[in-house]
Design an enzyme around this catalytic site. Structure first.
Site, PDB file in Angstrom:
ATOM      1  N   TRP A 231      13.357  13.143   7.211  1.00  0.00           N
ATOM      2  CA  TRP A 231      12.891  14.121   6.225  1.00  0.00           C
ATOM      3  C   TRP A 231      11.528  13.706   5.666  1.00  0.00           C
ATOM      4  CZ3 TRP A 231      17.939  13.145   7.224  1.00  0.00           C
ATOM      5  CH2 TRP A 231      18.800  14.236   7.382  1.00  0.00           C
ATOM      6  N   CYS A 266      19.347  18.956   8.746  1.00  0.00           N
ATOM      7  CA  CYS A 266      20.762  19.358   8.666  1.00  0.00           C
ATOM      8  C   CYS A 266      21.201  20.408   9.682  1.00  0.00           C
ATOM      9  CB  CYS A 266      21.127  19.792   7.254  1.00  0.00           C
ATOM     10  SG  CYS A 266      20.394  21.358   6.747  1.00  0.00           S
ATOM     11  N   HIS A 325      21.963  23.854   2.869  1.00  0.00           N
ATOM     12  CA  HIS A 325      22.428  22.702   3.625  1.00  0.00           C
ATOM     13  C   HIS A 325      23.467  23.239   4.610  1.00  0.00           C
ATOM     14  CE1 HIS A 325      23.608  18.859   4.964  1.00  0.00           C
ATOM     15  NE2 HIS A 325      24.761  18.840   4.346  1.00  0.00           N
ATOM     16  N   ASP A 348      30.748  17.009   8.136  1.00  0.00           N
ATOM     17  CA  ASP A 348      29.293  17.043   7.986  1.00  0.00           C
ATOM     18  C   ASP A 348      28.696  15.811   8.658  1.00  0.00           C
ATOM     19  OD1 ASP A 348      26.660  17.260   7.158  1.00  0.00           O
ATOM     20  OD2 ASP A 348      27.147  17.643   5.053  1.00  0.00           O
ATOM     21  N   ASN A 388      29.882  23.295  -6.265  1.00  0.00           N
ATOM     22  CA  ASN A 388      30.323  23.622  -7.627  1.00  0.00           C
ATOM     23  C   ASN A 388      29.584  22.955  -8.776  1.00  0.00           C
ATOM     24  OD1 ASN A 388      32.657  25.445  -7.430  1.00  0.00           O
ATOM     25  ND2 ASN A 388      33.507  23.798  -6.190  1.00  0.00           N
ATOM     26  N   ASP A 390      26.955  21.947 -11.788  1.00  0.00           N
ATOM     27  CA  ASP A 390      26.148  22.714 -12.741  1.00  0.00           C
ATOM     28  C   ASP A 390      24.717  22.191 -12.690  1.00  0.00           C
ATOM     29  OD1 ASP A 390      28.402  24.017 -13.532  1.00  0.00           O
ATOM     30  OD2 ASP A 390      28.664  22.922 -15.416  1.00  0.00           O
ATOM     31  N   GLU A 440      33.161  33.257  -9.383  1.00  0.00           N
ATOM     32  CA  GLU A 440      32.572  32.548 -10.529  1.00  0.00           C
ATOM     33  C   GLU A 440      33.077  33.184 -11.825  1.00  0.00           C
ATOM     34  OE1 GLU A 440      30.772  29.909 -10.614  1.00  0.00           O
ATOM     35  OE2 GLU A 440      29.634  29.714  -8.752  1.00  0.00           O
ATOM     36  N   GLU A 445      39.049  30.051 -11.084  1.00  0.00           N
ATOM     37  CA  GLU A 445      37.915  29.154 -10.876  1.00  0.00           C
ATOM     38  C   GLU A 445      37.871  28.114 -11.987  1.00  0.00           C
ATOM     39  OE1 GLU A 445      33.269  28.420 -11.170  1.00  0.00           O
ATOM     40  OE2 GLU A 445      34.415  29.698 -12.524  1.00  0.00           O
ATOM     41  N   TYR A 535      12.811  22.458   2.315  1.00  0.00           N
ATOM     42  CA  TYR A 535      14.148  23.023   2.144  1.00  0.00           C
ATOM     43  C   TYR A 535      15.076  22.101   1.358  1.00  0.00           C
ATOM     44  CZ  TYR A 535      17.138  20.395   5.468  1.00  0.00           C
ATOM     45  OH  TYR A 535      17.905  19.446   6.092  1.00  0.00           O
TER      46      TYR A 535
END
Length: 704
Positions: A231, A266, A325, A348, A388, A390, A440, A445, A535
């Protein structure tokens, strides 16, 4: 006379048709476990019931009965039916010196490359090409990778082309990708990876172990794996990650050199991992998560630091939000977990964080992510945070020569957006966000979030400080802020749009709209900035800022223009080796209130298209012509243009140098193709240049 075997016919075309393996480009027999295949034996004389006949399948360096890596199948033995290995053999018919056998491997059999020989009395017959590849079987109900839906099996196991979705959350586009799991040497490359994995042979029956091992081996970090990640923005001693259009040349090069291939990011890791999984028979799909949190602390917040102009500061924190991603989902039953976690599992292969000491990730059940059961293996906390977390915005101001940090807002719905994969049987995007999370703000949730938080931050532990450890405590302004969820006095809103299409070489005409909706007079301090961004969310260059004080009455709005001249960014575009996105940040504070709001928007440049001229159908082994036409409609030259072309089953990967293409100039490249396989095939092409890193196109042709 002694009974001798004089020949063995693996009945390749008949078996491979029934096992959905006829597309593999290999001389050997490829079959799937838990399903019958037939072999025809020829003998030196007629077969008698008293003859001793043993068919032997071995796997690994030293096949042994006790280890379950050597299977001796006796068609005349009555005990054979109760064989502990779960393999079965029977004589279909025997006439004269020929004998037709049916062999069914166990649906739990070890997956890999077996060697076959036949023992008659003391004679052992080894056929010249004695390899049989045994794969996972999504068509077999007894196999843990069983997938009931035929259309899904066609897509997730047999489709050798597809798309990988990239861009940004509100500007998504599909990059065509050739998976090519049936091409020459790809199956052997996957077998080489299995042999190189540290997996015990006995674990090769389990897709949980196999998919986890492959997520480690597709990156080069610990084990001399397939792809070297990079990267840095400098790819001069390898291939730029933007310059791949499929997995085939990567895996072929790796298998030939046994050295990591340079370079991947990725989407390349994900494309190669899909190829490996589909090749081994594990249903797999590429999954793109937009606004993906990369939070190194598992604390479910990502801290974003802005200066007073609203420009992002890279150096402040280890957390980051990637525009997108890409990882993978694989389909399997989780017999190692409590009931309820079967189905799609995330894996992944992009090397981000170590798991059990090496760079690997998953398999992690999507159900566990959705429900917040993040104590379940493997790596569920990490994946949960990616979709998820914040976003917490901080502004850094100089006060008396010291940096002062003020938290300006928290956004709870900005991460894990529009999670995407290619739709089954169609060339379009399918949104699978609902498989990863409840809507959401819904009750479910919130419950999942509380559940996950209880595992991620055990009660009684103080949450990690909200800022990088370099910040002394007394410089943090931590008075309670009004978050955007709170009922707002002014109804402040921000919108970021572009007036004109974003063509490289033209000015960027951007607009920040400030809105209020509550009665009263409001004075809003607005700061907006525009940056070029990779990105991974890293700011590469600042292009311009705007600062305005806006007066609004009641329900009203005002547009603040932000215009960036072409020459401000064009040199940067040419000097950077990564594809750039346009990132705009706006910060607003309402005077006389505690209301603060931050809004980010990422946009992509728009490029002129490539046109493909090609017949709609062609005949097997008969030549046809295909032309690629590109007109440079931009008002700037494109230097060092290259056209990359690959069509699985119709045209082998090739690169054509097109030189510099001046504004208004048209280039036309023609190739001659000879189709070697029947059915619907795809031609994929990509134009790269110094200024524009990739314009993709694809077109379908039916071979009859």
């Amino acid at each position: 006379a002694d009974l001798k075997v004089t020949g063995i016919d693996f009945l390749k075309s008949q078996n491979s048709c029934q096992h959905h393996t006829d597309a593999y480009n290999t001389k050997s027999l490829v079959v799937r476990r838990g399903q019958a295949f037939r072999l025809q034996l020829s003998f030196s004389r007629e077969l008698k019931a008293a003859d001793k006949l043993v068919l032997r399948f071995g796997i690994g360096k030293k096949p042994m009965k006790t280890a379950g890596t050597l299977l001796s199948l006796k068609p005349f033995s009555l005990k054979q039916k109760q064989d502990s290995s779960g393999w079965q053999i029977s004589i279909v018919k025997s006439s004269g010196k020929e004998c037709l056998l049916s062999v069914t491997s166990s649906p739990m059999a070890l997956v890999g490359k077996y060697t076959v020989n036949v023992k008659t009395g003391t004679n052992i017959y080894k056929p010249e090409n004695n390899a049989v590849y045994l794969l996972f079987n999504p068509w077999c109900e007894g196999d843990v990778v069983f997938l009931a839906d035929e259309a899904q099996r066609k897509e997730y196991v047999l489709n050798d082309t597809g798309y990988i979705y990239v861009g940004s959350a509100y500007n998504i586009y599909g990059r065509p990708w050739n998976f090519g799991q049936f091409e020459e040497f790809i199956l052997d490359a996957c077998m080489y990876l299995l042999d190189n994995s540290k997996l015990k042979l006995s674990n090769r029956r389990d897709p949980v172990f196999v998919s986890r091992a492959m997520s480690a081996l597709v990156n080069a970090n610990d084990d001399n794996g397939v792809l070297m990640g990079n990267w840095s923005g400098n790819y001069s001693n390898g291939t730029s990650p933007m310059d791949w259009i499929g997995s085939v040349s990567i895996l072929q090069k790796y298998y030939k050199t046994k050295m990591p291939v340079c370079y991947g990011q990725c989407w390349v890791f994900s494309g190669v991992l899909t190829t490996v999984m589909r090749c081994l028979g594990i249903p797999s799909r590429c999954v793109s998560n937009f606004s993906s949190a990369h939070d190194t602390e598992e604390n479910l917040t990502v801290d974003i630091y802005l200066n007073e102009s609203g420009e992002k500061l890279n150096s402040m924190s280890l957390d980051s939000v990637w525009n997108f991603h890409v990882w993978n989902d694989v389909w399997m039953k989780r017999t190692d977990l409590p009931a309820g976690f079967d189905g799609w599992q995330a894996i992944d292969s992009t090397p981000q964080e170590q798991s059990q000491g090496i760079f690997q990730c998953g398999p992690c059940p999507l159900k566990a992510i959705r429900e917040g059961d993040v104590y379940l293996p493997f790596d569920s906390k990490f994946v949960y945070a990616e979709v998820n977390a914040d976003k917490v915005y901080w502004v850094v101001r100089k006060v008396n020569g010291k940096d002062k940090y003020t938290r300006i807002s928290t956004e709870t719905q900005g991460i894990g957006l529009n999670i995407s994969t290619k739709a089954v049987g169609q060339d379009k995007r399918e949104d699978i966000t609902a498989q990863y999370k409840f809507p959401e703000g819904s009750k479910e949730e919130r419950r999942a979030m509380q559940r996950a938080s209880s595992f991620i931050r055990p009660p009684g532990m103080a949450p990690r400080a909200f800022f990088a450890a370099t910040v002394p405590m007394d410089d943090v302004d931590s008075k309670p802020e009004v978050l955007c969820e709170a009922i707002s006095k002014t109804g402040l809103q921000l919108e970021i749009t572009n007036k004109e299409a974003l063509h490289p070489g033209k000015p960027l005409e951007l607009v920040i709209t400030v809105k209020t909706s509550a009665p009263g007079s409001w004075i809003v301090n607005l700061a907006g900035s525009c940056q070029l961004q990779s990105y991974t969310g890293k700011a590469e260059a600042s292009l311009g800022c705007v600062k305005e004080t806006v007066k609004l009455e009641g329900k009203s709005e005002m547009q603040v223009p932000l215009k960036i001249a072409a020459d401000v960014y064009m040199k940067m575009l040419a000097s950077l080796q990564d594809e750039m996105l346009i990132h705009i940040t706006a910060m607003a504070e309402v005077q006389g209130t505690d209301e603060k709001l931050t809004k980010e928007m990422t946009m992509s440049f728009e490029y002129p298209p490539i046109t493909v001229q090609m017949p709609e159908t062609a005949k097997l082994n008969k030549e046809f012509a295909c032309a690629f036409i590109f007109k440079n409609t931009l008002n700037m030259p494109l230097d060092n243009c290259k056209l990359l072309v690959e069509g699985l089953g119709i045209f082998k990967m090739a690169t054509f140098d097109e030189g510099d293409v001046q504004p208004g100039r048209i280039i036309k490249s023609e190739i001659i193709c000879t189709p070697t396989r029947l059915g619907e095939k795809k031609m994929v092409a990509k134009l790269t240049s110094t200024q524009i890193k990739g314009i993709s196109v694809e077109k379908t042709i039916t071979i009859t």
